[in-house]
Scaffold this active site. Structure first.
Site, PDB file in Angstrom:
ATOM      1  N   ASN A  33      -3.337   2.922  -2.714  1.00 45.23           N
ATOM      2  CA  ASN A  33      -3.905   1.568  -2.601  1.00 45.23           C
ATOM      3  C   ASN A  33      -5.175   1.506  -1.765  1.00 45.23           C
ATOM      4  O   ASN A  33      -6.060   0.690  -2.046  1.00 45.23           O
ATOM      5  CB  ASN A  33      -2.815   0.657  -1.993  1.00 45.23           C
ATOM      6  CG  ASN A  33      -3.395  -0.620  -1.443  1.00 45.23           C
ATOM      7  OD1 ASN A  33      -3.757  -1.534  -2.192  1.00 45.23           O
ATOM      8  ND2 ASN A  33      -3.524  -0.703  -0.113  1.00 45.23           N
ATOM      9  N   TYR A  56     -18.609   1.760  -6.465  1.00 42.39           N
ATOM     10  CA  TYR A  56     -17.223   1.275  -6.483  1.00 42.39           C
ATOM     11  C   TYR A  56     -16.668   1.344  -7.907  1.00 42.39           C
ATOM     12  O   TYR A  56     -15.566   1.859  -8.141  1.00 42.39           O
ATOM     13  CB  TYR A  56     -17.186  -0.164  -5.958  1.00 42.39           C
ATOM     14  CG  TYR A  56     -15.809  -0.796  -5.974  1.00 42.39           C
ATOM     15  CD1 TYR A  56     -14.876  -0.499  -4.982  1.00 42.39           C
ATOM     16  CD2 TYR A  56     -15.438  -1.696  -6.975  1.00 42.39           C
ATOM     17  CE1 TYR A  56     -13.606  -1.082  -4.988  1.00 42.39           C
ATOM     18  CE2 TYR A  56     -14.176  -2.280  -6.993  1.00 42.39           C
ATOM     19  CZ  TYR A  56     -13.268  -1.979  -5.994  1.00 42.39           C
ATOM     20  OH  TYR A  56     -12.018  -2.555  -6.010  1.00 42.39           O
ATOM     21  N   ALA A  57     -17.449   0.820  -8.873  1.00 34.39           N
ATOM     22  CA  ALA A  57     -16.990   0.811 -10.273  1.00 34.39           C
ATOM     23  C   ALA A  57     -16.764   2.240 -10.767  1.00 34.39           C
ATOM     24  O   ALA A  57     -15.777   2.523 -11.463  1.00 34.39           O
ATOM     25  CB  ALA A  57     -18.012   0.091 -11.148  1.00 34.39           C
ATOM     26  N   ALA A  58     -17.676   3.159 -10.382  1.00 41.68           N
ATOM     27  CA  ALA A  58     -17.518   4.563 -10.798  1.00 41.68           C
ATOM     28  C   ALA A  58     -16.241   5.145 -10.214  1.00 41.68           C
ATOM     29  O   ALA A  58     -15.489   5.868 -10.891  1.00 41.68           O
ATOM     30  CB  ALA A  58     -18.742   5.376 -10.363  1.00 41.68           C
ATOM     31  N   SER A  59     -15.963   4.825  -8.949  1.00 39.68           N
ATOM     32  CA  SER A  59     -14.752   5.383  -8.319  1.00 39.68           C
ATOM     33  C   SER A  59     -13.498   4.862  -9.019  1.00 39.68           C
ATOM     34  O   SER A  59     -12.553   5.609  -9.274  1.00 39.68           O
ATOM     35  CB  SER A  59     -14.711   5.053  -6.816  1.00 39.68           C
ATOM     36  OG  SER A  59     -14.451   3.670  -6.586  1.00 39.68           O
ATOM     37  N   LYS A  60     -13.489   3.568  -9.372  1.00 37.93           N
ATOM     38  CA  LYS A  60     -12.291   2.989  -9.994  1.00 37.93           C
ATOM     39  C   LYS A  60     -12.163   3.434 -11.455  1.00 37.93           C
ATOM     40  O   LYS A  60     -11.049   3.593 -11.964  1.00 37.93           O
ATOM     41  CB  LYS A  60     -12.338   1.457  -9.891  1.00 37.93           C
ATOM     42  CG  LYS A  60     -12.266   0.946  -8.449  1.00 37.93           C
ATOM     43  CD  LYS A  60     -10.971   1.356  -7.756  1.00 37.93           C
ATOM     44  CE  LYS A  60     -10.814   0.678  -6.408  1.00 37.93           C
ATOM     45  NZ  LYS A  60      -9.547   1.039  -5.743  1.00 37.93           N
ATOM     46  N   ASN A  83      -7.125   8.957   8.352  1.00 33.58           N
ATOM     47  CA  ASN A  83      -8.442   8.648   7.787  1.00 33.58           C
ATOM     48  C   ASN A  83      -8.515   9.343   6.438  1.00 33.58           C
ATOM     49  O   ASN A  83      -8.496  10.577   6.357  1.00 33.58           O
ATOM     50  CB  ASN A  83      -9.561   9.134   8.711  1.00 33.58           C
ATOM     51  CG  ASN A  83     -10.924   8.841   8.103  1.00 33.58           C
ATOM     52  OD1 ASN A  83     -11.024   8.260   7.013  1.00 33.58           O
ATOM     53  ND2 ASN A  83     -11.968   9.237   8.798  1.00 33.58           N
TER      54      ASN A  83
HETATM   55  P1  NAD Z   1      -8.277  -4.475   2.305  1.00 31.92           P
HETATM   56  O1  NAD Z   1      -9.654  -4.220   2.771  1.00 31.92           O
HETATM   57  O2  NAD Z   1      -7.511  -5.603   2.906  1.00 31.92           O
HETATM   58  O3  NAD Z   1      -7.380  -3.163   2.432  1.00 31.92           O
HETATM   59  C1  NAD Z   1      -7.889  -1.884   2.200  1.00 31.92           C
HETATM   60  C2  NAD Z   1      -7.014  -0.883   2.912  1.00 31.92           C
HETATM   61  O4  NAD Z   1      -7.605   0.418   2.753  1.00 31.92           O
HETATM   62  C3  NAD Z   1      -6.930  -1.159   4.423  1.00 31.92           C
HETATM   63  O5  NAD Z   1      -5.600  -1.003   4.849  1.00 31.92           O
HETATM   64  C4  NAD Z   1      -7.820  -0.079   5.016  1.00 31.92           C
HETATM   65  O6  NAD Z   1      -7.443   0.329   6.310  1.00 31.92           O
HETATM   66  C5  NAD Z   1      -7.632   1.068   4.001  1.00 31.92           C
HETATM   67  N1  NAD Z   1      -8.752   2.010   4.126  1.00 31.92           N
HETATM   68  C6  NAD Z   1     -10.055   1.801   3.844  1.00 31.92           C
HETATM   69  N2  NAD Z   1     -10.786   2.888   4.168  1.00 31.92           N
HETATM   70  C7  NAD Z   1      -9.917   3.798   4.678  1.00 31.92           C
HETATM   71  C8  NAD Z   1     -10.061   5.100   5.206  1.00 31.92           C
HETATM   72  N3  NAD Z   1     -11.234   5.725   5.312  1.00 31.92           N
HETATM   73  N4  NAD Z   1      -8.954   5.735   5.655  1.00 31.92           N
HETATM   74  C9  NAD Z   1      -7.756   5.127   5.590  1.00 31.92           C
HETATM   75  N5  NAD Z   1      -7.537   3.896   5.106  1.00 31.92           N
HETATM   76  C10 NAD Z   1      -8.625   3.237   4.657  1.00 31.92           C
HETATM   77  O7  NAD Z   1      -8.415  -4.676   0.731  1.00 31.92           O
HETATM   78  P2  NAD Z   1      -7.373  -4.976  -0.435  1.00 31.92           P
HETATM   79  O8  NAD Z   1      -7.941  -6.089  -1.209  1.00 31.92           O
HETATM   80  O9  NAD Z   1      -5.982  -5.061   0.069  1.00 31.92           O
HETATM   81  O10 NAD Z   1      -7.565  -3.650  -1.314  1.00 31.92           O
HETATM   82  C11 NAD Z   1      -6.533  -2.759  -1.665  1.00 31.92           C
HETATM   83  C12 NAD Z   1      -6.933  -2.043  -2.945  1.00 31.92           C
HETATM   84  O11 NAD Z   1      -7.058  -2.984  -4.006  1.00 31.92           O
HETATM   85  C13 NAD Z   1      -8.283  -1.313  -2.847  1.00 31.92           C
HETATM   86  O12 NAD Z   1      -8.182  -0.065  -3.494  1.00 31.92           O
HETATM   87  C14 NAD Z   1      -9.210  -2.245  -3.610  1.00 31.92           C
HETATM   88  O13 NAD Z   1     -10.305  -1.563  -4.143  1.00 31.92           O
HETATM   89  C15 NAD Z   1      -8.278  -2.782  -4.675  1.00 31.92           C
HETATM   90  N6  NAD Z   1      -8.748  -4.030  -5.271  1.00 31.92           N
HETATM   91  C16 NAD Z   1      -8.893  -5.152  -4.518  1.00 31.92           C
HETATM   92  C17 NAD Z   1      -9.368  -6.321  -5.126  1.00 31.92           C
HETATM   93  C18 NAD Z   1      -9.564  -7.606  -4.353  1.00 31.92           C
HETATM   94  O14 NAD Z   1     -10.114  -8.576  -4.934  1.00 31.92           O
HETATM   95  N7  NAD Z   1      -9.143  -7.700  -3.104  1.00 31.92           N
HETATM   96  C19 NAD Z   1      -9.682  -6.318  -6.489  1.00 31.92           C
HETATM   97  C20 NAD Z   1      -9.520  -5.153  -7.226  1.00 31.92           C
HETATM   98  C21 NAD Z   1      -9.045  -4.018  -6.603  1.00 31.92           C
END
Ligand code: NAD
Length: 253
Positions: free
Chosen positions: A92, A157-161, A65
């Site tokens: 990621n 979210y935007a602030a974190s990124k 976690n």
């Molecule tokens: P997703 O929801 O499929 O995957 C997110 C992953 O993060 C999952 O494996 C989840 O288990 C893990 N996670 C979340 N909270 C957690 C926690 N507390 N502890 C451990 N693991 C945790 O989403 P995705 O689209 O594959 O996103 C991956 C990354 O890409 C993220 O950082 C997301 O912000 C970024 N992103 C995604 C998009 C999009 O359009 N999908 C766009 C820009 C950026």
């Protein structure tokens, strides 16, 4: 043709059981890397990924976690003990939750910042000493276009990124003398569980696609590909870069 080969390298991918993280696991496995990946709850998906590749490479999943600094430290320590090294870290894992600014409470704010920003800090903080020992490493942070131009109803979210992008630039300079490159990928819309509700909605999906010059969202493997490139010797002189993967969407401001 040039084939990217990461034989003998160990890659740590956070949030590897689905979405972009799972695509990274698959692509890096095909490139011959040994893989440690984290997952939060979905033990079955993690076990399936491990069993798909464990005849070809060393691969293991770790339940973590990301809101727990202790769990992150224990995970990195176990990987070092079991794999002996970490050459590439792909930060990621993340969450994306909406809310008007006056409706986001401190708990929501902290959850997003803890997972998306402090999580990147903590994994990096525990992995860097291992990379410094080897005097080499690649850190690839998955940010977002939201971190560059903001995103209404997703201020936390935007602030974190945005924080991830600034951290990437800082570390690129701080860690370069140790042979460690730090880069960022900033995806636009990607088809994953995170965004399927919006992309599958007829009206909203059309609006999103209309504003992407290539006319569609990315597939997760189209983010994994640039991550593999940044991890390879093809990217030996790339450091501190924010690689936009957004189908040509304009970044304003
Ligand atoms: P997703 O929801 O499929 O995957 C997110 C992953 O993060 C999952 O494996 C989840 O288990 C893990 N996670 C979340 N909270 C957690 C926690 N507390 N502890 C451990 N693991 C945790 O989403 P995705 O689209 O594959 O996103 C991956 C990354 O890409 C993220 O950082 C997301 O912000 C970024 N992103 C995604 C998009 C999009 O359009 N999908 C766009 C820009 C950026």
């Amino acid at each position: 043709m040039y084939n990217i080969n990461l034989d003998g390298r160990t890659v740590l991918i956070t949030g590897g059981s689905r979405g972009i993280g799972a695509s990274c696991v698959e692509l890096f496995a095909k490139a011959g890397a040994d893989i440690a990946f984290t997952y939060k709850n979905n033990e079955e998906a993690a076990a399936q990924l491990v069993s798909r590749y464990n005849f070809e490479i060393r691969i293991k999943s770790y339940r973590v976690n990301i809101e727990s600094a202790d769990e992150i430290e224990r995970c990195v320590r176990s990987i070092k003990r079991e794999f002996g090294r970490i050459d590439v870290l792909i930060n990621n894992a993340g969450i994306w939750k909406s809310g008007k600014i006056e409706e986001i409470n401190l708990e929501d704010w902290n959850e997003t910042i803890n997972i998306n920003l402090a999580g990147v800090f903590l994994f990096t903080r525990f992995v860097v000493p291992i990379m410094k020992e080897n005097r080499s490493g690649r850190i690839i942070n998955i940010a977002s276009t939201a971190g560059q131009r903001g995103e209404p109803y997703y201020a936390h979210y935007a602030a974190s990124k945005g924080g991830v992008i600034s951290m990437t630039k800082s570390l690129a300079v701080e860690l370069a003398p140790f042979g460690i490159h730090t880069n960022c990928i900033a995806p636009g819309w990607v088809y994953t569980d995170m965004t399927s509700r919006e992309l599958d909605d007829e009206k909203m999906g059309k609006k999103i696609k209309d504003y992407i010059p290539l006319g569609r969202a990315a597939y997760p493997e189209e983010i994994a590909g640039p991550a593999l490139f940044l991890s390879s010797s093809l990217a030996d002189h790339i450091n501190g870069e924010i690689l936009n993967v957004n189908g040509g969407s304009e970044l304003c401001g």
